[in-house]
Design a protein around this motif. Structure first.
Motif, mmCIF file in Angstrom:
data_model
loop_
_atom_site.group_PDB
_atom_site.id
_atom_site.type_symbol
_atom_site.label_atom_id
_atom_site.label_comp_id
_atom_site.label_asym_id
_atom_site.label_seq_id
_atom_site.Cartn_x
_atom_site.Cartn_y
_atom_site.Cartn_z
ATOM 1 N N ALA A 173 -3.704 9.119 -8.410
ATOM 2 C CA ALA A 173 -4.437 8.839 -7.177
ATOM 3 C C ALA A 173 -3.595 8.050 -6.189
ATOM 4 C CB ALA A 173 -5.717 8.075 -7.500
ATOM 5 N N GLY A 174 -2.308 7.915 -6.493
ATOM 6 C CA GLY A 174 -1.412 7.210 -5.567
ATOM 7 C C GLY A 174 -1.631 5.710 -5.535
ATOM 8 N N MET A 175 -2.243 5.179 -6.601
ATOM 9 C CA MET A 175 -2.441 3.721 -6.658
ATOM 10 C C MET A 175 -1.301 3.110 -7.448
ATOM 11 S SD MET A 175 -6.486 3.472 -7.518
ATOM 12 C CE MET A 175 -7.699 4.601 -6.865
ATOM 13 N N PHE A 176 -0.420 2.420 -6.757
ATOM 14 C CA PHE A 176 0.734 1.806 -7.406
ATOM 15 C C PHE A 176 0.640 0.296 -7.296
ATOM 16 C CE2 PHE A 176 2.289 6.064 -6.399
ATOM 17 C CZ PHE A 176 2.854 6.420 -7.628
ATOM 18 N N VAL A 177 0.937 -0.384 -8.412
ATOM 19 C CA VAL A 177 0.958 -1.850 -8.429
ATOM 20 C C VAL A 177 2.365 -2.254 -8.868
ATOM 21 C CG1 VAL A 177 -0.058 -3.936 -9.423
ATOM 22 C CG2 VAL A 177 -1.494 -1.910 -9.001
ATOM 23 N N VAL A 178 3.005 -3.153 -8.088
ATOM 24 C CA VAL A 178 4.425 -3.407 -8.329
ATOM 25 C C VAL A 178 4.850 -4.660 -7.554
ATOM 26 C CG1 VAL A 178 5.164 -1.964 -6.361
ATOM 27 C CG2 VAL A 178 6.716 -2.265 -8.316
ATOM 28 N N ARG A 179 5.876 -5.303 -8.039
ATOM 29 C CA ARG A 179 6.470 -6.382 -7.244
ATOM 30 C C ARG A 179 7.268 -5.735 -6.115
ATOM 31 N NH1 ARG A 179 9.211 -10.573 -11.299
ATOM 32 N NH2 ARG A 179 9.877 -11.382 -9.272
ATOM 33 N N ALA A 238 7.872 5.326 3.406
ATOM 34 C CA ALA A 238 8.181 4.444 4.532
ATOM 35 C C ALA A 238 7.050 3.444 4.760
ATOM 36 C CB ALA A 238 8.430 5.266 5.794
ATOM 37 N N ALA A 239 5.808 3.928 4.724
ATOM 38 C CA ALA A 239 4.660 3.059 5.018
ATOM 39 C C ALA A 239 4.539 1.943 3.988
ATOM 40 C CB ALA A 239 3.371 3.891 5.064
ATOM 41 N N ILE A 240 4.569 2.337 2.706
ATOM 42 C CA ILE A 240 4.376 1.340 1.641
ATOM 43 C C ILE A 240 5.646 0.517 1.461
ATOM 44 C CG2 ILE A 240 3.872 1.072 -0.822
ATOM 45 C CD1 ILE A 240 2.162 3.680 -0.532
ATOM 46 N N GLY A 241 6.786 1.165 1.684
ATOM 47 C CA GLY A 241 8.067 0.454 1.574
ATOM 48 C C GLY A 241 8.197 -0.635 2.625
ATOM 49 N N LEU A 242 7.729 -0.367 3.845
ATOM 50 C CA LEU A 242 7.785 -1.396 4.887
ATOM 51 C C LEU A 242 6.904 -2.579 4.506
ATOM 52 C CD1 LEU A 242 8.641 -2.467 7.638
ATOM 53 C CD2 LEU A 242 6.710 -1.201 8.654
ATOM 54 N N ALA A 243 5.724 -2.271 3.968
ATOM 55 C CA ALA A 243 4.839 -3.353 3.522
ATOM 56 C C ALA A 243 5.526 -4.167 2.424
ATOM 57 C CB ALA A 243 3.509 -2.774 3.033
ATOM 58 N N ALA A 244 6.212 -3.470 1.519
ATOM 59 C CA ALA A 244 6.915 -4.166 0.428
ATOM 60 C C ALA A 244 7.988 -5.089 0.995
ATOM 61 C CB ALA A 244 7.530 -3.141 -0.533
ATOM 62 N N ALA A 245 8.725 -4.586 1.975
ATOM 63 C CA ALA A 245 9.806 -5.384 2.556
ATOM 64 C C ALA A 245 9.256 -6.613 3.275
ATOM 65 C CB ALA A 245 10.629 -4.512 3.513
ATOM 66 N N MET A 246 8.089 -6.461 3.912
ATOM 67 C CA MET A 246 7.473 -7.609 4.573
ATOM 68 C C MET A 246 6.988 -8.631 3.549
ATOM 69 S SD MET A 246 5.343 -5.469 7.498
ATOM 70 C CE MET A 246 4.528 -6.900 8.230
ATOM 71 N N LEU A 247 6.343 -8.147 2.475
ATOM 72 C CA LEU A 247 5.781 -9.061 1.473
ATOM 73 C C LEU A 247 6.887 -9.773 0.702
ATOM 74 C CD1 LEU A 247 2.760 -6.989 0.123
ATOM 75 C CD2 LEU A 247 2.770 -8.875 1.775
ATOM 76 N N GLU A 248 7.989 -9.098 0.486
ATOM 77 C CA GLU A 248 9.129 -9.679 -0.226
ATOM 78 C C GLU A 248 9.591 -10.965 0.476
ATOM 79 O OE1 GLU A 248 13.132 -7.544 -1.986
ATOM 80 O OE2 GLU A 248 12.749 -7.374 0.179
ATOM 81 N N ARG A 249 9.479 -10.956 1.809
ATOM 82 C CA ARG A 249 9.923 -12.110 2.578
ATOM 83 C C ARG A 249 8.853 -13.202 2.607
ATOM 84 N NH1 ARG A 249 14.297 -11.082 5.573
ATOM 85 N NH2 ARG A 249 13.847 -12.859 6.920
ATOM 86 N N VAL A 250 7.598 -12.797 2.576
ATOM 87 C CA VAL A 250 6.481 -13.735 2.759
ATOM 88 C C VAL A 250 6.179 -14.500 1.475
ATOM 89 C CG1 VAL A 250 3.981 -13.812 3.099
ATOM 90 C CG2 VAL A 250 5.419 -12.432 4.631
ATOM 91 N N ASP A 251 6.261 -13.791 0.348
ATOM 92 C CA ASP A 251 5.754 -14.371 -0.899
ATOM 93 C C ASP A 251 6.649 -13.911 -2.048
ATOM 94 O OD1 ASP A 251 4.402 -15.167 -3.152
ATOM 95 O OD2 ASP A 251 2.463 -14.291 -2.568
ATOM 96 N N PRO A 252 7.539 -14.784 -2.499
ATOM 97 C CA PRO A 252 8.473 -14.391 -3.568
ATOM 98 C C PRO A 252 7.762 -14.037 -4.870
ATOM 99 C CG PRO A 252 8.939 -16.623 -2.750
ATOM 100 C CD PRO A 252 7.716 -16.158 -2.041
ATOM 101 N N ASP A 302 -7.563 -12.878 1.330
ATOM 102 C CA ASP A 302 -7.079 -12.349 2.613
ATOM 103 C C ASP A 302 -5.625 -11.890 2.514
ATOM 104 O OD1 ASP A 302 -5.880 -14.756 2.357
ATOM 105 O OD2 ASP A 302 -6.662 -15.615 4.229
ATOM 106 N N ARG A 303 -5.143 -11.655 1.331
ATOM 107 C CA ARG A 303 -3.759 -11.143 1.167
ATOM 108 C C ARG A 303 -3.798 -9.619 1.258
ATOM 109 N NH1 ARG A 303 -4.389 -14.997 -2.724
ATOM 110 N NH2 ARG A 303 -4.695 -13.399 -4.312
ATOM 111 N N LEU A 304 -3.617 -9.137 2.480
ATOM 112 C CA LEU A 304 -3.908 -7.742 2.790
ATOM 113 C C LEU A 304 -2.996 -7.264 3.891
ATOM 114 C CD1 LEU A 304 -6.484 -5.714 2.352
ATOM 115 C CD2 LEU A 304 -7.174 -6.608 4.572
ATOM 116 N N LEU A 305 -2.446 -6.068 3.735
ATOM 117 C CA LEU A 305 -1.751 -5.403 4.845
ATOM 118 C C LEU A 305 -2.328 -3.995 4.978
ATOM 119 C CD1 LEU A 305 2.098 -6.147 4.428
ATOM 120 C CD2 LEU A 305 0.501 -7.189 6.065
#
Lengths: 359, 359
Positions: A199-205, A93-107, A56-59
């Motif tokens: 295909a715009g599939m990026f995997v990254v911390r 902006a869309a993916i960056g916002l998700a990154a900023a949220m996840l950065e806080r939730v799960d180091p 369930d780790r999904l945004l």
């Protein structure tokens, strides 16, 4: 395969899909439709595909106008996991916002972004590639999946493969991202074997992504982190964010700096860009007429192509090759596979004529 | 031109028009539809065309199922002038019954039969030819109008012109009626100039017609006269009448006996046999897409042909030549002008599948 520890899926659910009008509309874009005939919308299929990897780790990041529809499609997803953009600001902006949220939730988070309106037919190959990409990303790389081209497409950007990545079998460095090529260039890419579709599939911390962004546009990254820290600021700050694709904002400069890796894979990927692609996906190249929907509604004589019966009405098609017929309650499209790209012009004309009810 | 003394119009209103499905249905055949876009059904146009010649001397013969619809289309016609056949018995019975009725009503009557679902664009030429035909018919001839062929049609019977008729300028004897020809024969007919299309327009004194019939089938003629004398017998006797066309029952043998005259004319006639004919009639040969109905509903790009928008929905047609798109509330047809004849097969398949609601 079990889920990958601390791996999060980010699903940008946007895009108008005007070449798939009249199925796809501003009010009900492509990702909300079942285009494969299996009873699940493309968004649902995307979530289904990722669930084994992320649990369930999904945004999901979508437009405000579509938040309710997305929640209705995904009854098992926590409403807090569906982020509504006040306006469309492109993918950074869309993916960056998700990154900023996840950065806080799960180091420990590693995130992967996967568009809500693509299809993947070889799930095992996809899962294996994502798994590799996650391992590479844990080492601090921005990782992309590089899709094996099946034809000399001119509608996609390409990834030029670089050297193999030491310690990560199955991954390479990215030599460069290449813009959508001309037809002859695409032919060379296909023949050469050193290019993959982007295909715009990026995997990254998440922190790596934001730090890469900060290297290009410090204020952009700071704003995203600010919003993540104080969600109330979303409405105030969002509309001032740059409207730019993640590829241009981060991936291309990072590749130039040798910071991007790619995992080549052939996952049976398709972005179903138009009705010709949809016809291929549904097997129209094998002959006859393919029906997306209730085939008992369609009467065919001496015809090939694609019919989408969407109103319960009987559709009779006689004597046309590679035809495309799309029947919806307020609009009917009749075209051919070869003219599939021109469908977006219909939408443009209807918009210009003020028929916003139809687009 | 004033009306012609004692001249009666008989309008057989029948025929399924299955090649014009889904506009034409068993419950609402071709003659009830406006196929020219002028706001009048073909039946109404037929009555409009004949009114100057006959005033209110008019009989419409139609199926029981369509009597109410016919009356609704023709509010100014006396309901007694709309004769309902208990079942379809082909044209000899329909026109013969009208003849038997008129024989009793008006001893001076000359009748002309004109199908309810044909179009005529040159009214003046039509009126002049009918006027000549009426004069010839008063002398006891069975007279037909011979339509100038505009192309080597294989779907019509032809009339082979004989010698000019003494005392009747503009009329000839009929050498023979010829069945629908093969394509090469039709080409010869067109080139030779001695053949005309048989449009089933017969002008004749009712008694002459019935006496000619009696010469071939005395019982048939007697039955028709019996019904006309005692209309209550219609239900009892009608279904036992032979199912035969007037051409075969009377016109062909009478021509062989030298009893038939023809008035050649080019009245811009068309029986709108299929969507290709309809496209021609509406000017599709001049290029572009012709719309029968509200043109503002149709968006066209790079296409030619015919669109019939019948539901208020927007119809977009992109990249198809000579296409035919017919939009109705419960059925949609997409075909080409070249395949127009195959539309009847759709109807046959739907019937075979039990979809009587759609045909």
């Amino acid at each position: 395969m079990g889920s990958l520890e601390s791996f999060w899926a980010v699903i940008p659910a946007g895009g108008a899909g005007t070449r798939l009008w009249p199925v796809s509309r501003a009010a009900a874009p492509k990702f909300l439709h079942d285009l494969t005939g299996n009873g699940r919308s493309l968004l649902q299929q995307t979530v289904d595909r990722l669930a084994p990897l992320v649990g369930d780790r999904l945004l999901v990041v979508t437009g405000e106008a579509h938040r309710e529809a997305v929640l209705a499609e995904l009854p098992h997803v926590d409403p807090g996991a569906v982020v509504a953009e006040p306006s469309a600001r492109d993918s950074m902006a869309a993916i960056g916002l998700a990154a900023a949220m996840l950065e806080r939730v799960d180091p420990e988070a590693v995130m992967g972004s996967f568009a809500a309106d693509h299809v993947v037919t070889d799930t095992a190959a996809f899962e294996a590639a994502v798994s590799t990409a996650v391992e590479v990303a844990r080492d601090g790389w921005l990782v992309t999946l590089g899709i094996t081209p099946t034809h000399p497409a001119t509608g996609f950007g390409y990834i030029h493969l670089g050297a193999e990545l030491p310690g990560h079998p199955g991954a390479c460095q990215v030599a460069a991202f290449v813009e959508k090529p001309a037809a002859d260039v695409a032919e060379r890419y296909l023949a050469g074997g050193q290019h993959r579709w982007n295909a715009g599939m990026f995997v990254v911390r998440p922190g790596v992504l934001l730090d890469l962004l900060a290297g290009q546009d410090p204020e952009f990254a700071a704003r995203l982190r600010e919003i993540a820290a104080s969600p109330d600021l979303l409405g105030q700050l969002w509309d001032r964010l740059p409207r730019i694709a993640l590829d241009h904002a981060v991936a291309e400069p990072a590749a130039a700096a040798g910071r991007v890796a790619v995992v080549p894979v052939d996952p049976g990927w398709d972005d179903i860009g138009d009705y010709d692609a949809l016809a291929v996906l549904l097997g129209a190249d094998d002959g006859g007429v393919r029906v997306l929907g209730d085939a008992s509604l369609v009467d065919v004589d001496d015809a090939t192509g694609l019919v989408v019966p969407g109103t319960g009405r009987t559709v009779a098609v006689v004597g046309l090759d590679d035809v495309v017929v799309v029947d919806t309650p307020d609009a009917l499209l009749v075209t051919t596979r070869a003219h599939a790209q021109q469908v977006k012009d219909v939408v443009a004309r209807l918009k210009a004529a003020g028929r916003t009810d139809l687009v």
